[in-house]
Motif scaffolding. Sequence first.
Motif, short mmCIF file in Angstrom:
data_model
loop_
_atom_site.label_atom_id
_atom_site.label_comp_id
_atom_site.label_asym_id
_atom_site.label_seq_id
_atom_site.Cartn_x
_atom_site.Cartn_y
_atom_site.Cartn_z
N VAL A 148 7.71 6.77 -4.89
CA VAL A 148 7.83 8.01 -5.64
C VAL A 148 9.04 7.93 -6.56
CG1 VAL A 148 8.09 10.52 -5.45
CG2 VAL A 148 6.74 9.29 -3.74
N ARG A 171 9.54 6.43 -0.88
CA ARG A 171 8.09 6.32 -0.98
C ARG A 171 7.39 7.21 0.04
NH1 ARG A 171 6.35 3.98 3.45
NH2 ARG A 171 7.65 2.48 4.55
N LYS A 172 6.11 7.39 -0.21
CA LYS A 172 5.28 8.19 0.70
C LYS A 172 5.13 7.48 2.04
CE LYS A 172 2.57 10.42 -2.89
NZ LYS A 172 1.24 10.58 -3.48
N TRP A 229 9.98 11.85 2.44
CA TRP A 229 9.54 10.50 2.15
C TRP A 229 10.37 9.47 2.93
CZ3 TRP A 229 10.57 13.22 -2.82
CH2 TRP A 229 9.41 13.78 -3.37
N ASN A 278 0.81 -1.21 0.00
CA ASN A 278 0.00 0.00 0.00
C ASN A 278 0.85 1.27 0.00
OD1 ASN A 278 1.00 -0.11 2.59
ND2 ASN A 278 -0.94 0.29 3.59
N ASN A 279 2.17 1.14 -0.06
CA ASN A 279 3.04 2.30 -0.04
C ASN A 279 3.39 2.71 -1.47
OD1 ASN A 279 3.08 2.06 2.76
ND2 ASN A 279 4.84 0.71 2.71
N THR A 280 3.19 3.97 -1.74
CA THR A 280 3.43 4.48 -3.08
C THR A 280 4.89 4.86 -3.24
OG1 THR A 280 1.20 5.40 -3.05
CG2 THR A 280 2.66 6.18 -4.77
N THR A 311 3.19 6.32 5.46
CA THR A 311 1.86 5.95 5.96
C THR A 311 1.96 5.95 7.48
OG1 THR A 311 2.25 3.57 6.12
CG2 THR A 311 1.54 4.42 3.96
#
Length: 173
Positions: free
Chosen positions: A8, A17-18, A68, A4-6, A20
């Motif tokens: 980048v 990544r972004k 990030w 579920n981690n985007t 959470t």
Amino acid sequence: MSGNNTIVIETARLNIRKYTDEDTAALSAILSDPLTMAFWPAPFTSRQTEEWIERNIQSYLTQGFGRWAVELKETGRLIGDAGIIKLELNGRVENDLGYIIHSDYWRQGYAYEAAKSILNYAIQELGLDRICINMPADHVASEGVAIKLGLKKETEYRNRRNRDKLTCLYSSF
């Protein structure tokens, strides 16, 4: 790495990544470490880490960028934090590129690898025309990253947010 981690930015060794909310414990272990945070006013408390993540998640929505999570691609282990935030530096709001790598991973090129990819992303993808990096004047390793990135030393100033330490400001022009 959880799905579920985007991501980048992907580099040779890192996924950037972004954040959470699930990153709080792992990031807190980094930001509460006295050696890792030696150039900051103080290591972070758990609450400060939660607020850091919340502020950056909000920044993704309002600015399209923020700080990030920096993970080792091979293991998915969180080893640091890097990215760009709007920050007042020496009296001006700037696009501040920052990086914190856990002390266990120092001197392996991770800060430079993350910062270089983020600088390129900021210019090419975000269209930012001015990027700054600031660090205490005695933070030789961080200054080395800024120089290796091709940024130029613009000025030195007393940073009231960091114990009035003499701080170097580097910029992309």
